[in-house]
Enzyme design. Sequence first.
Site, PDB file in Angstrom:
ATOM      1  N   ASP A  12       0.836  -1.202   0.000  1.00 59.42           N
ATOM      2  CA  ASP A  12       0.000   0.000   0.000  1.00 59.42           C
ATOM      3  C   ASP A  12       0.876   1.258   0.000  1.00 59.42           C
ATOM      4  OD1 ASP A  12      -2.296   1.469   0.025  1.00 59.42           O
ATOM      5  OD2 ASP A  12      -2.799   1.070   2.116  1.00 59.42           O
ATOM      6  N   ASN A  14       1.577   3.478  -2.680  1.00 59.04           N
ATOM      7  CA  ASN A  14       2.279   3.943  -3.884  1.00 59.04           C
ATOM      8  C   ASN A  14       1.832   5.358  -4.263  1.00 59.04           C
ATOM      9  OD1 ASN A  14       3.441   1.441  -4.088  1.00 59.04           O
ATOM     10  ND2 ASN A  14       2.146   0.720  -5.764  1.00 59.04           N
ATOM     11  N   HIS A  29       3.421   3.554  -8.737  1.00 62.68           N
ATOM     12  CA  HIS A  29       3.253   2.141  -9.107  1.00 62.68           C
ATOM     13  C   HIS A  29       4.511   1.602  -9.799  1.00 62.68           C
ATOM     14  CE1 HIS A  29      -0.737   2.401  -7.672  1.00 62.68           C
ATOM     15  NE2 HIS A  29      -1.235   3.074  -8.682  1.00 62.68           N
ATOM     16  N   SER A  57      -6.453  -5.762  -6.672  1.00 61.56           N
ATOM     17  CA  SER A  57      -7.592  -6.445  -6.049  1.00 61.56           C
ATOM     18  C   SER A  57      -8.826  -6.362  -6.943  1.00 61.56           C
ATOM     19  CB  SER A  57      -7.908  -5.798  -4.696  1.00 61.56           C
ATOM     20  OG  SER A  57      -8.565  -4.562  -4.899  1.00 61.56           O
ATOM     21  N   ARG A  63     -10.698   2.311  -9.790  1.00 58.46           N
ATOM     22  CA  ARG A  63      -9.787   3.438 -10.025  1.00 58.46           C
ATOM     23  C   ARG A  63      -9.955   3.969 -11.451  1.00 58.46           C
ATOM     24  NH1 ARG A  63      -4.576   2.610  -6.348  1.00 58.46           N
ATOM     25  NH2 ARG A  63      -5.719   1.816  -4.557  1.00 58.46           N
ATOM     26  N   LEU A 123      12.424 -19.707  -4.411  1.00 62.31           N
ATOM     27  CA  LEU A 123      11.350 -18.856  -3.889  1.00 62.31           C
ATOM     28  C   LEU A 123      10.108 -18.918  -4.787  1.00 62.31           C
ATOM     29  CD1 LEU A 123      10.562 -16.430  -1.886  1.00 62.31           C
ATOM     30  CD2 LEU A 123      11.125 -14.978  -3.835  1.00 62.31           C
ATOM     31  N   ILE A 186      -7.312  -5.492   6.441  1.00 64.67           N
ATOM     32  CA  ILE A 186      -6.945  -6.707   5.702  1.00 64.67           C
ATOM     33  C   ILE A 186      -7.378  -6.595   4.233  1.00 64.67           C
ATOM     34  CG2 ILE A 186      -7.251  -9.230   5.613  1.00 64.67           C
ATOM     35  CD1 ILE A 186      -5.695  -8.269   8.075  1.00 64.67           C
TER      36      ILE A 186
END
Length: 243
Positions: A12, A14, A29, A57, A63, A123, A186
């Site tokens: 969160d 940016n 971004h 999300s 947006r 990873l 959350i």
Amino acid sequence: MNECRHAAIIMDGNGRWAKAHGKPRTAGHLAGADNVRTIAIAADQLGIRYLTLYAFSTENWRRSKEEVGYIMKLPAYFFKKYMQEFLDRGFQMHMIGELDALPADTRRVLLDAVEESKNNTGLSLNICMNYGSQREILLAARRYAADVRDGKADLNLDEHGFEQYLMTAGMPPVDLLIRTSGEQRISNYLLWQIAYAELEFVPESWPEFTPEVLKRCLQEYYARDRRFGGVAGEKPVGSAANL
Ligand code: FPP
């Protein structure tokens, strides 16, 4: 010791970071995308095996068209610039979310990254695009119901069995959830998977979230007494050996 196998981050801030630097939101971004590479490498070096990042999300479609369009182009920029390095480091890419609703070229770039890295064992870098946790659980329930209807599953499904219907099937639960930029929410992220996660909210925005801040989060995590609903007893032994 508390091992941190799986860390998840809500990236969160940016937009606020960009504003504070007199730049357009899109610049935030872009800086955020570059920071994904920095933090993925740091996470790998700190012994994290799964890193799950909230990039877009199901609510982010609200947006402006310009901002959404810009974020949709970021994966192409990102993987062109960093994919070879990720492959060299053994990273495996996974996408979490409903990719079908993304622009076709964005989807292609994401699926190519998964395909190219599928034989790696390092990873697991999981990028959530068009992801919402309630929807994920709903889709899982629908698939389970269809399996019952078709005689492929019975009604004795347990929690572990249900997890195999989630988009994170095969991954361990989240140990540590971090949210940057000061908000303490959350936001419909990995609701099932964070059932026993430790939560950390840091003031730094995502572009300012450095490997040092990640280390700080891990130190805090290692110091906590994770009881998973059990009785307070011994303090976990061990130390933050990777730090
Ligand atoms: C939240 O900050 C950030 C997003 C909604 C986008 C996150 C995307 C990235 C970090 C890049 C993704 C990278 C790849 C490789 C796909 P915000 O815009 O809500 O910040 P604000 O709350 O300050 O406005």
